[in-house]
Design an enzyme around this catalytic site. Structure first.
Site, short mmCIF file in Angstrom:
data_model
loop_
_atom_site.label_atom_id
_atom_site.label_comp_id
_atom_site.label_asym_id
_atom_site.label_seq_id
_atom_site.Cartn_x
_atom_site.Cartn_y
_atom_site.Cartn_z
N SER A 144 0.72 -1.12 -0.22
CA SER A 144 0.19 -0.41 -0.14
C SER A 144 1.19 1.20 0.44
O SER A 144 1.91 0.97 0.58
CB SER A 144 -0.90 0.07 0.85
OG SER A 144 -1.59 0.80 1.77
N TYR A 153 -2.22 0.32 9.63
CA TYR A 153 -2.47 -0.34 8.56
C TYR A 153 -0.89 -0.32 7.79
O TYR A 153 -0.39 -1.22 7.33
CB TYR A 153 -3.39 0.56 7.70
CG TYR A 153 -3.69 -0.54 6.19
CD1 TYR A 153 -3.78 -1.38 6.33
CD2 TYR A 153 -3.38 0.60 5.51
CE1 TYR A 153 -4.47 -2.18 5.04
CE2 TYR A 153 -3.08 0.28 4.12
CZ TYR A 153 -3.78 -1.16 3.88
OH TYR A 153 -3.62 -1.17 2.70
#
Length: 326
Positions: A130, A155
């Site tokens: 990501s 995250y």
């Protein structure tokens, strides 16, 4: 060619599966259909994939299931590529439930690497990382060579941990591994937890559209078809000698306020804007350098934001109408 796709009912996993199935590729899909966002959308995606005779599906949690026991030996022996997209998503959700991210994104990544290293015919494993790994990095655009040791959310921590695990497994077992740092992927069949989808729903219902204060908030919105193009090309070019990381982005950051304006135009409705302070977990700006992926596969995004928003809203209106009618 037999490709194992984890997160096959997720947004990117589903979109890649559909493209490969249309090309005649045999797909072994894996997903647990978790309830982070409505499983009905995941089931609808899965139903489309199950129309193809060369698609098989395994309902399982990669982080807690013995993959070698769950996938028959006859199938394991034919897997030539893995596309590992199963993950717990949601930057802000990671603040509320970090252990879910440790399980799905860290333990799940290690479980897939362990599974991959025992596959006799494996040529390449591509996994989802990501843009969040760039965290509080201030240098723009974000380059794969940038330091990524200042995460802004758990995250980001979980995704960077997955990259480090891949680097270790390549070193120890010479696994051919490519991590893709995705930048704000959007489009038809997208995730309802993402801002563009939430904005569309709020605009249509007349509810407030929450935007963060300030004029600089921008994202490198990347249309799903362009992302699938890149994945399908990268999958065919395994790295040699070391694990590989690639940005997959549009290389054209757009303000979030412009996104809202395009949604208003496409939906023919006016947004009820509500301004609030930006949470610490949300970065102000993302921008992908794509020189590295362009060198590898001669790829460039082709979908500008107005075209992508229009394609998304056409699907959104049709899908939401069906859901409301049920």
């Amino acid at each position: 060619m037999t490709v194992l796709v984890t997160g096959a009912a997720g947004f990117i996993g589903f979109s890649v599966c559909e493209r490969l199935l249309e090309a005649g590729v045999r797909i072994v899909g894996v997903d647990v259909l978790n309830s982070y966002y409505e499983p009905a959308l995941k089931r609808a995606r899965l139903a489309r994939l199950q129309q193809f005779p060369h698609f098989s599906f395994h309902y399982l949690d990669i982080a807690t299931t013995d993959m070698e026991a769950a996938i028959p030996a006859s199938v394991r022996g034919e897997i030539t590529e893995i596309l590992h997209f199963a993950a717990q998503a949601g930057v802000r959700h990671s603040i509320e439930a970090p252990l879910a991210f440790a399980d799905a994104n860290v333990r799940g990544q290690v479980a897939m690497l362990e599974f991959a290293r025992h596959l006799p015919a494996l040529k390449h494993m591509v996994y989802a990382s990501s843009s969040s790994v760039y965290g509080r990095n201030q240098a723009l655009p974000f380059r794969e060579s940038d330091r990524v040791d200042q995460p802004g959310s758990f995250y980001a921590v979980s995704k960077r941990s997955g990259e480090l695990a891949a680097e270790c497994y390549q070193h120890l077992y010479d696994l051919p591994l490519t991590g893709l740092r995705f930048f704000t992927v959007y489009g038809p069949w997208g995730r309802p937890d993402m801002a563009y989808y939430k904005f569309a729903k709020a605009i249509m219902s007349g509810e407030p559209v929450t935007l963060y204060e300030g004029n600089c908030l921008a994202r490198d919105f990347t249309f799903i078809t362009d992302v699938v193009d890149a994945i399908c090309k990268i999958m065919q070019i395994p790295p040699t000698g070391k694990a590989r990381l690639l940005n997959i982005g549009n290389n054209a950051p757009e303000s979030v306020s412009r996104l809202v304006g395009l949604l208003e135009q496409s939906l023919n409705r006016t947004a009820n804007i509500h301004l609030t302070a930006r949470p610490e977990a949300d970065v102000e700006y993302t921008w992908a350098s794509i020189e590295k992926v362009q060198t590898l596969i001669d790829w460039s995004p082709r979908t500008d934001l107005p075209s992508g928003v229009d394609l998304f809203t056409r699907w959104f209106l049709e899908y939401e109408t069906k859901v409301t009618a049920i």
